[in-house]
Write a protein that holds these residues in place. Structure first.
Motif, short mmCIF file in Angstrom:
data_model
loop_
_atom_site.label_atom_id
_atom_site.label_comp_id
_atom_site.label_asym_id
_atom_site.label_seq_id
_atom_site.Cartn_x
_atom_site.Cartn_y
_atom_site.Cartn_z
N PHE A 147 0.83 7.45 -6.29
CA PHE A 147 -0.22 8.47 -6.31
C PHE A 147 0.36 9.83 -5.91
O PHE A 147 0.06 10.85 -6.51
N SER A 148 1.18 9.82 -4.86
CA SER A 148 1.77 11.07 -4.35
C SER A 148 2.69 11.71 -5.39
O SER A 148 2.70 12.94 -5.55
N ASP A 151 -7.91 11.93 -3.11
CA ASP A 151 -7.90 12.28 -4.53
C ASP A 151 -9.25 12.00 -5.17
O ASP A 151 -9.76 12.79 -5.97
N ILE A 152 -9.83 10.85 -4.83
CA ILE A 152 -11.12 10.47 -5.42
C ILE A 152 -12.21 11.43 -4.97
O ILE A 152 -13.04 11.87 -5.78
N VAL A 153 -12.24 11.77 -3.69
CA VAL A 153 -13.24 12.70 -3.18
C VAL A 153 -13.12 14.06 -3.87
O VAL A 153 -14.12 14.67 -4.27
N GLU A 194 0.83 -1.21 0.00
CA GLU A 194 0.00 0.00 0.00
C GLU A 194 0.86 1.25 0.00
O GLU A 194 0.54 2.25 -0.65
N ALA A 195 1.97 1.21 0.73
CA ALA A 195 2.88 2.36 0.75
C ALA A 195 3.46 2.63 -0.64
O ALA A 195 3.66 3.80 -1.01
N GLU A 196 3.71 1.58 -1.41
CA GLU A 196 4.23 1.79 -2.75
C GLU A 196 3.15 2.33 -3.69
O GLU A 196 3.43 3.15 -4.56
N VAL A 202 -5.79 6.53 2.68
CA VAL A 202 -6.49 7.80 2.85
C VAL A 202 -6.12 8.81 1.77
O VAL A 202 -6.98 9.53 1.26
N ASP A 203 -4.84 8.86 1.41
CA ASP A 203 -4.44 9.87 0.42
C ASP A 203 -5.08 9.58 -0.94
O ASP A 203 -5.51 10.51 -1.64
#
Length: 264
Positions: free
Chosen positions: A95-96, A153-155, A88-90, A148-149
């Motif tokens: 995304f970041s 983005d989706i929200v 998940e971190a990757e 969460v991040d």
């Protein structure tokens, strides 16, 4: 920066100040392996540091944008809580890297845009879709949750109600519904998608780079309302008034000619 580079299943081209990243695994609907997530993060970091790049286009080879993470790897790379957190971190790093890229990012979407592919598109600034585009946020069918991040983005991209609908039901929506939700900027005929993405990227690349970066930072700050983002946006905005590009813009206006911006 190489003008053309390919490693694994990610392809990069840079031309006329525009970088294009193509996810190149069409036989798997461009599903992302763990190695591909890492490579995408690395490439975005390189582009962010390249002052000659003024816009980035993200797309997929073949008939699809991206089917998300390759579920075939999950027994190995997400087999337990520890490995799942690392994976998940990757995801989040990729995304970041897109979200924090200092220049505008454009997703050119055809066909499937599911799961992590939806997350990649949501992290981009602008999204164009072909009439064949199909969207889905499927973690509820897999027993997983988005970081969460990525959900943020989706929200921001579709609004909280549509984000709830997509994540609660794992329903698929077509290009028209994505346009109505504000996720897509435009719907383009499939044969014209790359051309339209190139036109949009070229229009951005022609304008003043410092102004574009300041605008991107200011929009981000308006969404996050964090002190760090507000300070960054203010600093970048102030810098435009001391720039050579600002002088060039005024001169071009007076002389009734196109401005030639250098990013200084």
């Amino acid at each position: 920066m190489q003008e053309n580079a390919q490693s694994g299943s990610i392809r990069l081209t840079v031309e006329d100040n525009v970088a294009t990243i193509a996810i190149d695994r069409p036989e798997r609907k461009n599903a992302m392996t763990q190695a591909m997530w890492r490579e995408l993060t690395s490439l975005m970091g390189q582009l962010a540091a390249d002052a000659t790049v003024r816009a980035v286009v993200l797309t997929g080879q073949g008939n699809d944008f991206c089917a998300g993470a390759d579920i075939g790897e999950f027994d190995t790379v997400r087999g337990n809580a520890h490995s799942a957190r690392l994976y998940e971190a990757e995801n989040s790093a990729a995304f970041s890297a897109i979200r924090n890229c200092p220049v505008p990012t454009i997703a050119a979407i055809r066909g499937i845009c599911f799961g992590g592919g939806f997350g990649l598109a949501a992290a981009c600034d602008l999204r164009l879709g072909s009439a064949t585009a199909l969207f889905c946020v499927p973690p509820a069918r897999l027993g997983l949750a988005y970081p969460v991040d990525a959900m943020s983005d989706i929200v921001h991209a579709v609004g909280p109600q549509m984000a709830r609908y997509l994540s609660y039901t794992a329903a698929r929506i077509d290009a028209d519904a994505a346009l109505d939700a504000g996720f897509l900027l435009e719907i383009v005929e499939p044969t014209g998608l790359e051309r339209r993405a190139s036109e949009l990227a070229a229009a951005i690349a022609t304008n003043a780079p410092l102004s574009i970066k300041a605008s991107k930072a200011s929009i981000r700050a308006s969404l996050t309302q964090t002190r760090q983002d507000i300070d960054t946006a203010t600093t970048l905005g102030d810098a435009t008034f001391e720039s050579a590009d600002y002088a060039e813009g005024r001169a071009a206006f007076r002389e009734k000619r196109p401005a030639i911006f250098t990013g200084r």
